[in-house]
Motif scaffolding. Structure first.
Motif, PDB file in Angstrom:
ATOM      1  N   PRO A  12     -97.429  -6.427 -13.959  1.00  0.00           N
ATOM      2  CA  PRO A  12     -97.906  -5.315 -13.121  1.00  0.00           C
ATOM      3  C   PRO A  12     -96.863  -4.853 -12.111  1.00  0.00           C
ATOM      4  CG  PRO A  12     -99.598  -7.003 -13.312  1.00  0.00           C
ATOM      5  CD  PRO A  12     -98.343  -7.583 -13.885  1.00  0.00           C
ATOM      6  N   GLY A  13     -96.157  -5.788 -11.505  1.00  0.00           N
ATOM      7  CA  GLY A  13     -95.119  -5.414 -10.544  1.00  0.00           C
ATOM      8  C   GLY A  13     -93.998  -4.635 -11.190  1.00  0.00           C
ATOM      9  N   ARG A  14     -93.599  -5.050 -12.385  1.00  0.00           N
ATOM     10  CA  ARG A  14     -92.539  -4.337 -13.094  1.00  0.00           C
ATOM     11  C   ARG A  14     -92.992  -2.935 -13.473  1.00  0.00           C
ATOM     12  NH1 ARG A  14     -90.757  -8.203 -15.933  1.00  0.00           N
ATOM     13  NH2 ARG A  14     -92.202  -8.089 -17.682  1.00  0.00           N
ATOM     14  N   ASN A  15     -94.241  -2.812 -13.916  1.00  0.00           N
ATOM     15  CA  ASN A  15     -94.748  -1.489 -14.275  1.00  0.00           C
ATOM     16  C   ASN A  15     -94.818  -0.570 -13.060  1.00  0.00           C
ATOM     17  OD1 ASN A  15     -95.034  -1.959 -17.028  1.00  0.00           O
ATOM     18  ND2 ASN A  15     -97.129  -2.714 -16.832  1.00  0.00           N
ATOM     19  N   LEU A  16     -95.278  -1.100 -11.919  1.00  0.00           N
ATOM     20  CA  LEU A  16     -95.331  -0.294 -10.699  1.00  0.00           C
ATOM     21  C   LEU A  16     -93.935   0.173 -10.297  1.00  0.00           C
ATOM     22  CD1 LEU A  16     -97.946  -2.229  -8.530  1.00  0.00           C
ATOM     23  CD2 LEU A  16     -98.197   0.061  -9.523  1.00  0.00           C
ATOM     24  N   ALA A  17     -92.960  -0.720 -10.437  1.00  0.00           N
ATOM     25  CA  ALA A  17     -91.579  -0.354 -10.101  1.00  0.00           C
ATOM     26  C   ALA A  17     -91.080   0.749 -11.024  1.00  0.00           C
ATOM     27  CB  ALA A  17     -90.679  -1.578 -10.189  1.00  0.00           C
ATOM     28  N   LEU A  18     -91.376   0.637 -12.310  1.00  0.00           N
ATOM     29  CA  LEU A  18     -90.949   1.661 -13.268  1.00  0.00           C
ATOM     30  C   LEU A  18     -91.605   3.007 -12.963  1.00  0.00           C
ATOM     31  CD1 LEU A  18     -91.042  -0.394 -16.599  1.00  0.00           C
ATOM     32  CD2 LEU A  18     -89.002   0.602 -15.529  1.00  0.00           C
ATOM     33  N   ILE A  19     -92.896   2.976 -12.632  1.00  0.00           N
ATOM     34  CA  ILE A  19     -93.612   4.209 -12.298  1.00  0.00           C
ATOM     35  C   ILE A  19     -92.973   4.891 -11.093  1.00  0.00           C
ATOM     36  CG2 ILE A  19     -95.806   5.079 -11.380  1.00  0.00           C
ATOM     37  CD1 ILE A  19     -97.152   2.875 -13.186  1.00  0.00           C
ATOM     38  N   ALA A  20     -92.663   4.115 -10.066  1.00  0.00           N
ATOM     39  CA  ALA A  20     -92.059   4.681  -8.855  1.00  0.00           C
ATOM     40  C   ALA A  20     -90.649   5.182  -9.112  1.00  0.00           C
ATOM     41  CB  ALA A  20     -92.046   3.627  -7.750  1.00  0.00           C
ATOM     42  N   ILE A  21     -89.862   4.413  -9.846  1.00  0.00           N
ATOM     43  CA  ILE A  21     -88.472   4.793 -10.128  1.00  0.00           C
ATOM     44  C   ILE A  21     -88.420   6.093 -10.924  1.00  0.00           C
ATOM     45  CG2 ILE A  21     -86.421   4.160 -11.473  1.00  0.00           C
ATOM     46  CD1 ILE A  21     -87.055   1.221 -10.625  1.00  0.00           C
ATOM     47  N   PHE A  22     -89.276   6.191 -11.925  1.00  0.00           N
ATOM     48  CA  PHE A  22     -89.230   7.393 -12.757  1.00  0.00           C
ATOM     49  C   PHE A  22     -89.853   8.598 -12.060  1.00  0.00           C
ATOM     50  CE2 PHE A  22     -87.983   4.430 -16.010  1.00  0.00           C
ATOM     51  CZ  PHE A  22     -87.137   5.183 -16.810  1.00  0.00           C
ATOM     52  N   ALA A  23     -90.783   8.375 -11.128  1.00  0.00           N
ATOM     53  CA  ALA A  23     -91.271   9.485 -10.302  1.00  0.00           C
ATOM     54  C   ALA A  23     -90.123  10.027  -9.461  1.00  0.00           C
ATOM     55  CB  ALA A  23     -92.419   9.019  -9.408  1.00  0.00           C
ATOM     56  N   ALA A  24     -89.297   9.127  -8.919  1.00  0.00           N
ATOM     57  CA  ALA A  24     -88.126   9.549  -8.146  1.00  0.00           C
ATOM     58  C   ALA A  24     -87.119  10.272  -9.035  1.00  0.00           C
ATOM     59  CB  ALA A  24     -87.469   8.333  -7.487  1.00  0.00           C
ATOM     60  N   PHE A  25     -87.009   9.836 -10.286  1.00  0.00           N
ATOM     61  CA  PHE A  25     -86.120  10.507 -11.246  1.00  0.00           C
ATOM     62  C   PHE A  25     -86.555  11.957 -11.483  1.00  0.00           C
ATOM     63  CE2 PHE A  25     -85.611  11.462 -15.881  1.00  0.00           C
ATOM     64  CZ  PHE A  25     -84.238  11.727 -15.866  1.00  0.00           C
ATOM     65  N   ILE A  26     -87.861  12.165 -11.646  1.00  0.00           N
ATOM     66  CA  ILE A  26     -88.376  13.529 -11.824  1.00  0.00           C
ATOM     67  C   ILE A  26     -88.071  14.366 -10.589  1.00  0.00           C
ATOM     68  CG2 ILE A  26     -90.420  14.953 -12.244  1.00  0.00           C
ATOM     69  CD1 ILE A  26     -91.700  12.471 -13.574  1.00  0.00           C
ATOM     70  N   ALA A  27     -88.293  13.783  -9.415  1.00  0.00           N
ATOM     71  CA  ALA A  27     -88.025  14.504  -8.167  1.00  0.00           C
ATOM     72  C   ALA A  27     -86.554  14.886  -8.064  1.00  0.00           C
ATOM     73  CB  ALA A  27     -88.435  13.649  -6.973  1.00  0.00           C
ATOM     74  N   ALA A  28     -85.668  13.969  -8.430  1.00  0.00           N
ATOM     75  CA  ALA A  28     -84.230  14.254  -8.367  1.00  0.00           C
ATOM     76  C   ALA A  28     -83.860  15.395  -9.300  1.00  0.00           C
ATOM     77  CB  ALA A  28     -83.439  12.999  -8.707  1.00  0.00           C
ATOM     78  N   CYS A  29     -84.417  15.398 -10.505  1.00  0.00           N
ATOM     79  CA  CYS A  29     -84.140  16.476 -11.457  1.00  0.00           C
ATOM     80  C   CYS A  29     -84.701  17.810 -10.962  1.00  0.00           C
ATOM     81  CB  CYS A  29     -84.728  16.138 -12.825  1.00  0.00           C
ATOM     82  SG  CYS A  29     -83.864  14.809 -13.695  1.00  0.00           S
ATOM     83  N   SER A  30     -85.806  17.757 -10.235  1.00  0.00           N
ATOM     84  CA  SER A  30     -86.427  18.978  -9.718  1.00  0.00           C
ATOM     85  C   SER A  30     -85.599  19.619  -8.615  1.00  0.00           C
ATOM     86  CB  SER A  30     -87.826  18.668  -9.181  1.00  0.00           C
ATOM     87  OG  SER A  30     -88.629  18.093 -10.178  1.00  0.00           O
ATOM     88  N   LEU A  31     -84.816  18.805  -7.902  1.00  0.00           N
ATOM     89  CA  LEU A  31     -84.065  19.309  -6.757  1.00  0.00           C
ATOM     90  C   LEU A  31     -82.733  19.938  -7.144  1.00  0.00           C
ATOM     91  CD1 LEU A  31     -84.800  16.483  -4.176  1.00  0.00           C
ATOM     92  CD2 LEU A  31     -85.853  18.736  -4.367  1.00  0.00           C
ATOM     93  N   LEU A  32     -82.343  19.794  -8.408  1.00  0.00           N
ATOM     94  CA  LEU A  32     -81.133  20.483  -8.857  1.00  0.00           C
ATOM     95  C   LEU A  32     -81.388  21.985  -8.839  1.00  0.00           C
ATOM     96  CD1 LEU A  32     -80.132  18.069 -11.747  1.00  0.00           C
ATOM     97  CD2 LEU A  32     -79.040  18.300  -9.518  1.00  0.00           C
ATOM     98  N   PRO A  33     -80.333  22.807  -8.704  1.00  0.00           N
ATOM     99  CA  PRO A  33     -80.537  24.255  -8.565  1.00  0.00           C
ATOM    100  C   PRO A  33     -81.448  24.841  -9.638  1.00  0.00           C
ATOM    101  CG  PRO A  33     -78.243  23.693  -8.209  1.00  0.00           C
ATOM    102  CD  PRO A  33     -78.922  22.420  -8.650  1.00  0.00           C
ATOM    103  N   ALA A  34     -82.444  25.619  -9.194  1.00  0.00           N
ATOM    104  CA  ALA A  34     -83.397  26.271 -10.096  1.00  0.00           C
ATOM    105  C   ALA A  34     -82.983  27.720 -10.309  1.00  0.00           C
ATOM    106  CB  ALA A  34     -84.799  26.200  -9.508  1.00  0.00           C
TER     107      ALA A  34
END
Length: 197
Positions: A12-34
């Motif tokens: 469960p801890g590993r899954n929570l970490a993956l969920i948070a890390i990949f949410a941050a990945f989506i956010a990072a991709c969203s902040l690139l110039p649109a």
């Protein structure tokens, strides 16, 4: 194969970490110039590439939660949407349908992708399956996107469909890139798919 108590407890801890890390990945991709395009200026971003990639890597449940966490962060005011926007004002934007479609799109793409992963699958079957899965997620997101433009931009169905077609070539390329990334990740971490079933 037996699973040790330590492995089970860590899951469960590993899954929570993956969920948070990949949410941050989506956010990072969203902040690139649109790049705003089309009649209602819905921007071209790398958000969808991130969503497809997360879905193919994490599977349905974890990808759906990761995307939901990203959306929740944005709605609560963090500047993680395209152009550094955030807050509930995005609910009225023409692009909100696409954002809303990210969760079911990721869930469906992830669900299908994990049907094609495993040591018994050939590389060709796995690659084809991941491509079909990404395209299924793309189709779901497009349906929500068109509906969002009809509601928030007051477009009729034909105009909204025409506006959505502008994004199709780019998203097909993003699907292909997501498949390539996911294949590499699953080759490097074969246990990842098993832990998300």
């Amino acid at each position: 194969m037996m699973t040790s108590p330590h492995t089970t407890a860590a899951q469960p801890g590993r899954n929570l970490a993956l969920i948070a890390i990949f949410a941050a990945f989506i956010a990072a991709c969203s902040l690139l110039p649109a790049i705003p395009v089309g009649p209602v200026a819905v921007p071209i971003t790398l958000q969808t590439l991130a969503v497809y990639t997360v879905a193919l890597i994490l599977g349905a449940r974890r990808a759906g939660l990761s995307v939901a966490l990203y959306l929740l962060a944005g709605l609560l005011g963090l500047p993680v949407f395209a152009g550094g926007s955030g807050g509930f004002g995005v609910l009225a934007s023409p692009s909100f349908g696409y954002l809303l479609g990210f969760v079911p799109g990721a869930f469906i793409a992830g669900f299908l992708a994990y049907r094609f992963l495993g040591p018994s699958r050939s590389k060709a079957v796995t690659a084809l399956g991941l491509a079909v899965s990404a395209l299924a997620g793309f189709a779901v997101i497009q349906v929500f996107g068109v509906a969002g433009m009809m509601v928030n931009a007051h477009l009729d169905l034909g105009t909204a469909l025409a506006a959505a077609m502008i994004y199709v070539p780019g998203d097909l390329i993003k699907c292909a890139v997501a498949v390539a990334i996911a294949l590499s990740v699953h080759r490097a971490f074969p246990a990842l798919a098993g832990s998300g079933r």
